[in-house]
Design an enzyme around this catalytic site. Structure first.
Site, PDB file in Angstrom:
ATOM      1  N   GLY A   1       0.846  -1.178   0.000  1.00  0.00           N
ATOM      2  CA  GLY A   1       0.000   0.000   0.000  1.00  0.00           C
ATOM      3  C   GLY A   1       0.883   1.231   0.000  1.00  0.00           C
ATOM      4  O   GLY A   1       2.069   1.162   0.334  1.00  0.00           O
TER       5      GLY A   1
ATOM      6  N   GLN B   1       2.989   9.817   1.917  1.00  0.00           N
ATOM      7  CA  GLN B   1       4.292   9.172   1.731  1.00  0.00           C
ATOM      8  C   GLN B   1       4.988   9.623   0.462  1.00  0.00           C
ATOM      9  O   GLN B   1       6.173   9.350   0.277  1.00  0.00           O
ATOM     10  CB  GLN B   1       4.122   7.649   1.684  1.00  0.00           C
ATOM     11  CG  GLN B   1       3.638   7.066   2.995  1.00  0.00           C
ATOM     12  CD  GLN B   1       3.600   5.563   2.920  1.00  0.00           C
ATOM     13  OE1 GLN B   1       2.633   4.990   2.453  1.00  0.00           O
ATOM     14  NE2 GLN B   1       4.670   4.910   3.357  1.00  0.00           N
TER      15      GLN B   1
ATOM     16  N   CYS C   1       6.987  -0.454   6.775  1.00  0.00           N
ATOM     17  CA  CYS C   1       6.467   0.756   6.124  1.00  0.00           C
ATOM     18  C   CYS C   1       7.559   1.341   5.249  1.00  0.00           C
ATOM     19  O   CYS C   1       8.711   1.436   5.685  1.00  0.00           O
ATOM     20  CB  CYS C   1       6.037   1.764   7.197  1.00  0.00           C
ATOM     21  SG  CYS C   1       5.384   3.300   6.518  1.00  0.00           S
ATOM     22  N   LEU C   2       7.204   1.734   4.033  1.00  0.00           N
ATOM     23  CA  LEU C   2       8.205   2.300   3.118  1.00  0.00           C
ATOM     24  C   LEU C   2       8.795   3.589   3.674  1.00  0.00           C
ATOM     25  O   LEU C   2       9.904   3.974   3.303  1.00  0.00           O
ATOM     26  CB  LEU C   2       7.578   2.568   1.745  1.00  0.00           C
ATOM     27  CG  LEU C   2       7.033   1.337   0.998  1.00  0.00           C
ATOM     28  CD1 LEU C   2       6.511   1.735  -0.375  1.00  0.00           C
ATOM     29  CD2 LEU C   2       8.081   0.250   0.878  1.00  0.00           C
TER      30      LEU C   2
ATOM     31  N   HIS D   1      -3.412   0.445   8.136  1.00  0.00           N
ATOM     32  CA  HIS D   1      -2.077   1.030   8.022  1.00  0.00           C
ATOM     33  C   HIS D   1      -2.108   2.267   7.108  1.00  0.00           C
ATOM     34  O   HIS D   1      -1.566   3.325   7.465  1.00  0.00           O
ATOM     35  CB  HIS D   1      -1.107  -0.037   7.485  1.00  0.00           C
ATOM     36  CG  HIS D   1       0.297   0.424   7.335  1.00  0.00           C
ATOM     37  ND1 HIS D   1       1.340  -0.089   8.081  1.00  0.00           N
ATOM     38  CD2 HIS D   1       0.859   1.362   6.524  1.00  0.00           C
ATOM     39  CE1 HIS D   1       2.462   0.523   7.734  1.00  0.00           C
ATOM     40  NE2 HIS D   1       2.209   1.398   6.784  1.00  0.00           N
ATOM     41  N   GLU D   2      -2.758   2.130   5.957  1.00  0.00           N
ATOM     42  CA  GLU D   2      -2.755   3.238   4.983  1.00  0.00           C
ATOM     43  C   GLU D   2      -3.625   4.406   5.448  1.00  0.00           C
ATOM     44  O   GLU D   2      -3.258   5.571   5.258  1.00  0.00           O
ATOM     45  CB  GLU D   2      -3.197   2.753   3.599  1.00  0.00           C
ATOM     46  CG  GLU D   2      -2.299   1.688   2.982  1.00  0.00           C
ATOM     47  CD  GLU D   2      -0.821   2.013   3.019  1.00  0.00           C
ATOM     48  OE1 GLU D   2      -0.450   3.198   2.934  1.00  0.00           O
ATOM     49  OE2 GLU D   2      -0.024   1.065   3.165  1.00  0.00           O
TER      50      GLU D   2
ATOM     51  N   HIS E   1      -1.900   6.620   7.843  1.00  0.00           N
ATOM     52  CA  HIS E   1      -1.018   7.608   7.194  1.00  0.00           C
ATOM     53  C   HIS E   1      -1.784   8.891   6.872  1.00  0.00           C
ATOM     54  O   HIS E   1      -1.223   9.980   6.945  1.00  0.00           O
ATOM     55  CB  HIS E   1      -0.441   7.049   5.891  1.00  0.00           C
ATOM     56  CG  HIS E   1       0.792   6.199   6.073  1.00  0.00           C
ATOM     57  ND1 HIS E   1       1.931   6.662   6.688  1.00  0.00           N
ATOM     58  CD2 HIS E   1       1.067   4.929   5.696  1.00  0.00           C
ATOM     59  CE1 HIS E   1       2.854   5.706   6.680  1.00  0.00           C
ATOM     60  NE2 HIS E   1       2.358   4.635   6.087  1.00  0.00           N
TER      61      HIS E   1
END
Ligand code: NI
Length: 185
Positions: A48, A53, A101-102, A143-144, A147
Site C-alpha cells: 500500500g 508518503q 512501512c516504506l 495502516h494506509e 497515514h
C-alpha cells in the site's frame, strides 16, 4: 513516474491529509498521480502507499497484494484506489501481525489491528466504493488510512520490544518459524 518516498521525520508524514475535491478526480493531473502512486508502490514492493508518503497531504491511498515477495502466504488484494476513505470498525477483535512501512525502512514490528472494517471511499473514477475488509486486507487499510491521519504503525504498537531490523527479523523470526513449520510436516 516513480515518486520520491518521504521518510519518518519529514513533517508531511505527521500532517493530517486534506479531503480531495471529487471534481478534481477526472483531471489528467490527478489520473497521472494515481498511475505514479501505483508505479511507486510496485517499485518498492509495498502492499500500500498513501499520498503523504509521496509528500502530498491529500486523502488518497492505493493498495495491492498479488504474489507479494514479502507476504507470499497472504491472500491477494486487488489493486484498489481509496479517495477520501472512511473506516468503521465492524469487528474489533485485535489481531497481531508484523508490519513494515516504506517510510520507516529496514524495520518490522508487531502491531495489533482490528479484524474487520467497513470501508467507504471514492474509487479511481470517483465512483462510490463500499465494502467490508477482513484480516490482512483490513490490516493494510488500517495502516494506509493511519497515514492519512499523520499516524504510523509505531504509534499502534503497545510494546516496542518486537521492533526489529530487517536482517535480524529474517534470522530470528521468519527463519525459525519456517523451520518449525517444516519439522511439523
Ligand atoms: Ni506505511
Amino acid at each position: 513516474m516513480i515518486l520520491k518516498v518521504a521518510r519518518l521525520g519529514h513533517p508531511v508524514i505527521r500532517t493530517p491529509a486534506y479531503p480531495i475535491d471529487p471534481a478534481k478526480i477526472a483531471t489528467p493531473e490527478f489520473q497521472r498521480l494515481l498511475d505514479d502512486m501505483v508505479e511507486t508502490m510496485r517499485e518498492y514492493s509495498g502492499v500500500g502507499l498513501a499520498a503523504p508518503q509521496v509528500h502530498l497531504s491529500i486523502q488518497l491511498a492505493v493498495l495491492e497484494v498479488e504474489n507479494h515477495p514479502r507476504y507470499p502466504e497472504m491472500p491477494s488484494v486487488p489493486l484498489t484506489y481509496l479517495i477520501n476513505p472512511t473506516v468503521t470498525v465492524t469487528d474489533a477483535a485485535p489481531l497481531g501481525e508484523w508490519e513494515g512501512c516504506l517510510s520507516i525502512p529496514e524495520l518490522r514490528g508487531r502491531v495489533p489491528r482490528f479484524k474487520q472494517l467497513r470501508v467507504t471511499a471514492l474509487g479511481r473514477h470517483g465512483e462510490p466504493l463500499d465494502f467490508v475488509a477482513d484480516d490482512f486486507h483490513a490490516r493494510v487499510i488500517q495502516h494506509e488510512t493511519d497515514h492519512l491521519k499523520g499516524e504510523v504503525y509505531l504509534d499502534r504498537m503497545p510494546d516496542m520490544k518486537s521492533l526489529s531490523h530487517l536482517p535480524e527479523w529474517q534470522r530470528y523470526v521468519i527463519e525459525p518459524a519456517a523451520r518449525a513449520a517444516r519439522n511439523k510436516s
